[in-house]
Design an enzyme around this catalytic site. Sequence first.
Site, PDB file in Angstrom:
ATOM      1  CE  LYS A  13      -2.615  -0.405   3.665  1.00 63.97           C
ATOM      2  NZ  LYS A  13      -2.216  -1.723   4.180  1.00 63.97           N
ATOM      3  NE  ARG A  87      -4.642  -1.003   9.581  1.00 62.21           N
ATOM      4  CZ  ARG A  87      -3.551  -0.412   9.095  1.00 62.21           C
ATOM      5  NH1 ARG A  87      -3.560   0.856   8.817  1.00 62.21           N
ATOM      6  NH2 ARG A  87      -2.468  -1.111   8.866  1.00 62.21           N
ATOM      7  NE  ARG A 126       7.070  -2.821   5.036  1.00 62.85           N
ATOM      8  CZ  ARG A 126       5.749  -2.676   5.047  1.00 62.85           C
ATOM      9  NH1 ARG A 126       5.162  -2.088   4.029  1.00 62.85           N
ATOM     10  NH2 ARG A 126       5.037  -3.156   6.033  1.00 62.85           N
ATOM     11  NE  ARG A 158       6.019  -0.494   9.509  1.00 65.23           N
ATOM     12  CZ  ARG A 158       4.888  -0.352   8.811  1.00 65.23           C
ATOM     13  NH1 ARG A 158       4.877   0.390   7.722  1.00 65.23           N
ATOM     14  NH2 ARG A 158       3.802  -0.951   9.183  1.00 65.23           N
ATOM     15  NE  ARG A 169       1.027  -4.638  11.002  1.00 66.34           N
ATOM     16  CZ  ARG A 169       1.678  -4.065   9.998  1.00 66.34           C
ATOM     17  NH1 ARG A 169       2.733  -4.656   9.481  1.00 66.34           N
ATOM     18  NH2 ARG A 169       1.285  -2.929   9.516  1.00 66.34           N
TER      19      ARG A 169
HETATM   20  P1  AMP Z   1       0.467   0.774   8.693  1.00 62.28           P
HETATM   21  O1  AMP Z   1       1.704   1.553   8.491  1.00 62.28           O
HETATM   22  O2  AMP Z   1      -0.711   1.372   7.947  1.00 62.28           O
HETATM   23  O3  AMP Z   1       0.630  -0.675   8.392  1.00 62.28           O
HETATM   24  O4  AMP Z   1       0.088   0.896  10.253  1.00 62.28           O
HETATM   25  C1  AMP Z   1       0.955   0.419  11.265  1.00 62.28           C
HETATM   26  C2  AMP Z   1       0.189   0.195  12.562  1.00 62.28           C
HETATM   27  O5  AMP Z   1      -0.412   1.431  12.982  1.00 62.28           O
HETATM   28  C3  AMP Z   1      -0.977  -0.778  12.471  1.00 62.28           C
HETATM   29  O6  AMP Z   1      -0.588  -2.115  12.644  1.00 62.28           O
HETATM   30  C4  AMP Z   1      -1.864  -0.308  13.616  1.00 62.28           C
HETATM   31  O7  AMP Z   1      -1.353  -0.730  14.881  1.00 62.28           O
HETATM   32  C5  AMP Z   1      -1.705   1.192  13.539  1.00 62.28           C
HETATM   33  N1  AMP Z   1      -2.703   1.811  12.631  1.00 62.28           N
HETATM   34  C6  AMP Z   1      -2.473   2.477  11.464  1.00 62.28           C
HETATM   35  N2  AMP Z   1      -3.609   2.927  10.929  1.00 62.28           N
HETATM   36  C7  AMP Z   1      -4.597   2.537  11.764  1.00 62.28           C
HETATM   37  C8  AMP Z   1      -6.015   2.681  11.771  1.00 62.28           C
HETATM   38  N3  AMP Z   1      -6.653   3.316  10.763  1.00 62.28           N
HETATM   39  N4  AMP Z   1      -6.701   2.133  12.800  1.00 62.28           N
HETATM   40  C9  AMP Z   1      -6.082   1.505  13.819  1.00 62.28           C
HETATM   41  N5  AMP Z   1      -4.765   1.317  13.879  1.00 62.28           N
HETATM   42  C10 AMP Z   1      -4.017   1.833  12.873  1.00 62.28           C
END
Ligand code: AMP
Length: 212
Positions: A13, A87, A126, A158, A169
């Site tokens: 993404k 989400r 990554r 990360r 996840r």
């Molecule tokens: P991402 O970089 O989008 O994969 O987000 C990394 C982490 O941030 C996720 O695993 C969640 O713990 C948190 N996170 C990001 N966006 C959201 C969201 N819209 N709702 C809840 N948690 C989020």
Amino acid sequence: MQVVLLGPPGVGKGTQAELIAAAFGLKHLATGDLLRKAVRDGSPLGLQAKAYMDQGKLVPDEVIIGLVRGEVVAALAGQFLFDGFPRTLAQAEALDATLAESGKPLTHVVSLSVDPEVIVDRATGRRLCRACGAIYHVRHYPPPAGGRCACGGELYQRTDDAEATVRERLAVYARQTAPLLDYYRGRGLLKPVAATGDRETVFAGVRQALAG
Ligand code: AMP
């Protein structure tokens, strides 16, 4: 154009979001990036979010909705691309309510999908640049020799890209986020795109989805 980019963690993404934002002139809003910045800054929000993120769990809706509302209102001045938000159904409904007030409803929901084992491989390989945010993969898109970014910045993995966390996840995505596919399909907004192949191949599919 008001776009949501959906897909399981590790599907690519972030990479596609950068390409879309540049090609279509959209403001890129990534809740994961906002949260990681809050964690780095040591803000109260960051402290609250970190424990959830490290375990691969979603940060509670009320925290995210509060975080995003101001950003959404600011983004409404132009055209935007949401990456990693919404989400959950509660987040999708909150977003719809804000957009309805502004008279700028979503136009496209691009859903990237790929075999979960490909995701595990992608996420665990990554690496990101601390300086400029560039994204590499140790096997499929290796950084320049010396293991640093092209900009010279230091690369890092990360914590939520560790294998056990990635699998958690994926399970969280299936349980809490995948229901959004039906939600947006029912509104005629869903544009599924197969996220197999290199970034250009996937982007060709995304472009086609955004043209319709
Ligand atoms: P991402 O970089 O989008 O994969 O987000 C990394 C982490 O941030 C996720 O695993 C969640 O713990 C948190 N996170 C990001 N966006 C959201 C969201 N819209 N709702 C809840 N948690 C989020």
